[in-house]
Design a protein around this motif. Structure first.
Motif, PDB file in Angstrom:
ATOM      1  N   SER A  60      -1.738   2.784  -9.228  1.00 20.63           N
ATOM      2  CA  SER A  60      -1.931   3.506  -7.974  1.00 20.63           C
ATOM      3  C   SER A  60      -3.268   4.231  -7.923  1.00 20.63           C
ATOM      4  O   SER A  60      -3.566   4.932  -6.967  1.00 20.63           O
ATOM      5  CB  SER A  60      -0.771   4.485  -7.744  1.00 20.63           C
ATOM      6  OG  SER A  60      -0.661   5.336  -8.854  1.00 20.63           O
ATOM      7  N   ASN A  93       1.039   3.896  -2.942  1.00 16.96           N
ATOM      8  CA  ASN A  93       0.537   5.230  -2.629  1.00 16.96           C
ATOM      9  C   ASN A  93       1.564   6.312  -2.908  1.00 16.96           C
ATOM     10  O   ASN A  93       1.208   7.459  -3.141  1.00 16.96           O
ATOM     11  CB  ASN A  93       0.132   5.293  -1.160  1.00 16.96           C
ATOM     12  CG  ASN A  93      -1.357   5.241  -0.996  1.00 16.96           C
ATOM     13  OD1 ASN A  93      -2.091   5.248  -1.984  1.00 16.96           O
ATOM     14  ND2 ASN A  93      -1.806   5.189   0.239  1.00 16.96           N
ATOM     15  N   THR A 118      -7.356   4.734  -7.518  1.00 18.97           N
ATOM     16  CA  THR A 118      -8.436   4.096  -6.761  1.00 18.97           C
ATOM     17  C   THR A 118      -9.779   4.483  -7.368  1.00 18.97           C
ATOM     18  O   THR A 118      -9.885   5.507  -8.049  1.00 18.97           O
ATOM     19  CB  THR A 118      -8.438   4.547  -5.288  1.00 18.97           C
ATOM     20  OG1 THR A 118      -8.690   5.962  -5.265  1.00 18.97           O
ATOM     21  CG2 THR A 118      -7.117   4.253  -4.612  1.00 18.97           C
ATOM     22  N   VAL A 122      -3.060  -2.889  -5.025  1.00 18.69           N
ATOM     23  CA  VAL A 122      -3.375  -3.579  -3.771  1.00 18.69           C
ATOM     24  C   VAL A 122      -4.491  -4.594  -4.006  1.00 18.69           C
ATOM     25  O   VAL A 122      -4.463  -5.723  -3.489  1.00 18.69           O
ATOM     26  CB  VAL A 122      -3.753  -2.566  -2.669  1.00 18.69           C
ATOM     27  CG1 VAL A 122      -4.316  -3.259  -1.445  1.00 18.69           C
ATOM     28  CG2 VAL A 122      -2.542  -1.738  -2.269  1.00 18.69           C
ATOM     29  N   PHE A 139       0.843  -1.197   0.000  1.00 18.15           N
ATOM     30  CA  PHE A 139       0.000   0.000   0.000  1.00 18.15           C
ATOM     31  C   PHE A 139       0.878   1.247   0.000  1.00 18.15           C
ATOM     32  O   PHE A 139       0.663   2.185  -0.761  1.00 18.15           O
ATOM     33  CB  PHE A 139      -0.873  -0.037   1.258  1.00 18.15           C
ATOM     34  CG  PHE A 139      -2.108   0.773   1.155  1.00 18.15           C
ATOM     35  CD1 PHE A 139      -3.245   0.232   0.592  1.00 18.15           C
ATOM     36  CD2 PHE A 139      -2.157   2.068   1.641  1.00 18.15           C
ATOM     37  CE1 PHE A 139      -4.406   0.977   0.497  1.00 18.15           C
ATOM     38  CE2 PHE A 139      -3.313   2.817   1.554  1.00 18.15           C
ATOM     39  CZ  PHE A 139      -4.437   2.264   0.976  1.00 18.15           C
ATOM     40  N   PHE A 172      -9.089   1.293  -2.225  1.00 18.87           N
ATOM     41  CA  PHE A 172      -7.749   0.753  -2.405  1.00 18.87           C
ATOM     42  C   PHE A 172      -7.264   0.910  -3.838  1.00 18.87           C
ATOM     43  O   PHE A 172      -8.043   0.782  -4.784  1.00 18.87           O
ATOM     44  CB  PHE A 172      -7.727  -0.732  -2.039  1.00 18.87           C
ATOM     45  CG  PHE A 172      -7.805  -1.001  -0.562  1.00 18.87           C
ATOM     46  CD1 PHE A 172      -7.587   0.007   0.362  1.00 18.87           C
ATOM     47  CD2 PHE A 172      -8.079  -2.281  -0.090  1.00 18.87           C
ATOM     48  CE1 PHE A 172      -7.653  -0.245   1.723  1.00 18.87           C
ATOM     49  CE2 PHE A 172      -8.147  -2.536   1.267  1.00 18.87           C
ATOM     50  CZ  PHE A 172      -7.936  -1.519   2.176  1.00 18.87           C
TER      51      PHE A 172
END
Lengths: 100, 351
Positions: free
Chosen positions: B165, B130, B167, B238, B126, B234
């Motif tokens: 990356s 991120n 979401t 992930v 994560f 997420f």
């Protein structure tokens, strides 16, 4: 879900100084119980479960000792341990135990 | 708090970055490039983590295979609480069942250790995903081998148009939304299949008829909702890790149910049928030292009865009455150590 249910036994009253000191940790455990735990199948080999144990330990003994007890319990929850019923020690029991 | 956690996780984050890069090298060497090489690197990373966890899983299989052996005791508990649905009785029943697991060294649950070991890997990934944008732009320091150049490369690659990356909630991109939804559906399906297969095929009937399993069945149907609620927060990378881990669990379970089914389960009957068809001798699963279990079980009973526990004194009352009828006066000394109960499994508890 009522507010009391949302808070769980750890964050409801009555408040003691010990419980207040452990509040940040209690919040973390509660977040785990509400948001993470439902994503996983039941895994804990003990009754009460590790998170419920942590709540009781933190409430009864505060952040340091309660946190230590909870960490030790998590350390016990592995496939080589048969699991079973394992409650948080009472404050009195713990003191006599420490004395002997 | 967040910085502190990141500091503790940093060796893991860097290690994970190295494993991902190593996999990426493997994939590019065999001619897979672009977004898929990165996607498969995440899959490779997950597989490495799961291979490390196999010993835990093997141990767990052995303890859940003993479920059938405690069936008679299990039925006694069920008969005792039959028709009682108030929370206190349910709780007492849970407690007695757990107690039975302990004294027989049987436990259908996998323990908290696998998830405890997996979660740092999950958070480390994560962290890597991120911070990709920050690393690429130079606002965040490089994570091990993920230098600004590498971060930029990962950032600019995608699967089906969805960057790793991004979401669901943090992007307006349709591709990201579609890929997220597909991944959540696949995650739900794989987890659902795994759990249902475990309950339908690999648990003896006695194990199914108790409050945990009833609760598990309810949770099974709620699972997709929980997946959806967290999945939209997420990053794609992930979710990819999460899906791989679920699919791995599913495969692991298929293998185990086929090769080492739990005694008394539907899967065991299927195995015996297959063995007969092939003309092999059917060897039912058995465990040495059953008598020893019974003896140690009695000791564990004493332990619980003697435990200084004001909270449960009331609820344990009916249990001791029944036990008195069944097994006569108590023989164990007060203050019996917990280790005696777990000696049934031949292993010490680490208390």
């Amino acid at each position: 879900m009522t507010l009391a249910e949302l808070l769980g036994p750890g964050l409801r009253g009555p408040w003691t100084w010990r419980k207040a000191a452990a509040a940040p940790l209690l919040v973390l455990v509660r977040i785990y119980q509400l948001a993470i735990s439902p994503l996983l199948p039941q895994r804990c080999r003990f009754y009460p479960s590790c998170s419920a144990y942590a709540v009781t330990a933190l409430t009864r003994f505060g952040p340091l000792r309660g946190g230590w007890l909870a960490a030790r319990r998590l350390g016990r929850c592995h496939p080589w341990n048969p699991g079973g019923v394992d409650h948080v020690p009472e404050r009195e029991a713990c003191r006599t135990h420490a004395a002997t | 708090m967040g910085d502190f956690i990141n500091l503790i996780l940093s060796p893991l984050t860097i290690g994970e970055a190295w494993v991902m890069l190593a996999w990426h090298k493997v994939w590019t060497t065999i001619g897979i490039g672009g977004g898929w090489a990165w996607a498969l690197s995440i899959v490779g990373l997950t597989v490495v983590v799961r291979i490390v966890l196999i010993p835990l899983f093997v141990k767990q299989i052995h303890s859940s295979r003993r479920m059938q052996l405690i069936q008679p005791e299990m039925q006694k508990i069920q008969a005792k609480y039959k028709g009682k649905t108030d929370p206190e009785s349910r709780q007492a029943m849970t407690q007695e069942t757990m107690d039975l697991y302990k004294k027989t060294g049987t436990n259908p649950f996998s323990s908290c250790l696998p998830i405890l070991l997996q979660s740092p890997f999950f958070f480390a990934l994560f962290t890597v995903l991120n911070n990709l944008k920050g690393i690429a732009e130079g606002t965040h320091p490089a994570i091990g081998p993920i230098t600004p150049a590498v971060a930029h490369e990962i950032e600019s690659s995608n699967i089906f148009g969805a960057p790793f990356s991004s979401t669901f909630l943090g992007s307006t991109d349709t591709a990201t939304k579609i890929v997220t939804v597909v991944l959540i559906i696949l995650m739900s399906v794989s987890t659902f299949t795994t759990q249902r297969q475990l309950m339908r095929k690999n648990l003896p009937d006695s194990a199914l008829d108790n409050p945990f399993m009833k609760q598990q069945t309810v949770l099974l149907y709620l699972m997709p909702i929980f997946f959806a609620l967290s999945g939209i927060n997420f990053p794609i990378g992930v979710l990819l890790y999460w899906l791989t881990t679920n699919v791995w669990s599913m495969g692991q379970q298929f293998y185990v149910i086929r090769r080492m089914p739990a005694p008394g389960s539907a899967a065991e009957r299927a195995l015996h049928e297959r063995q007969e068809r092939k003309g092999k001798t059917v060897t039912p699963f058995s465990i040495r030292g059953l008598e020893r279990d019974a003896a140690a079980g009695a000791a564990a009973d004493e332990t619980v009865q003697d435990a200084p526990n004001t909270v449960n004194r009331q609820r344990q009352q009916p249990k001791s009455k029944k036990r008195a009828k069944r097994s006569g006066p108590a023989t164990g000394a007060a203050g019996t150590d917990d280790a005696e109960g777990s000696a049934a499994d031949g292993k010490p508890t680490d208390q």
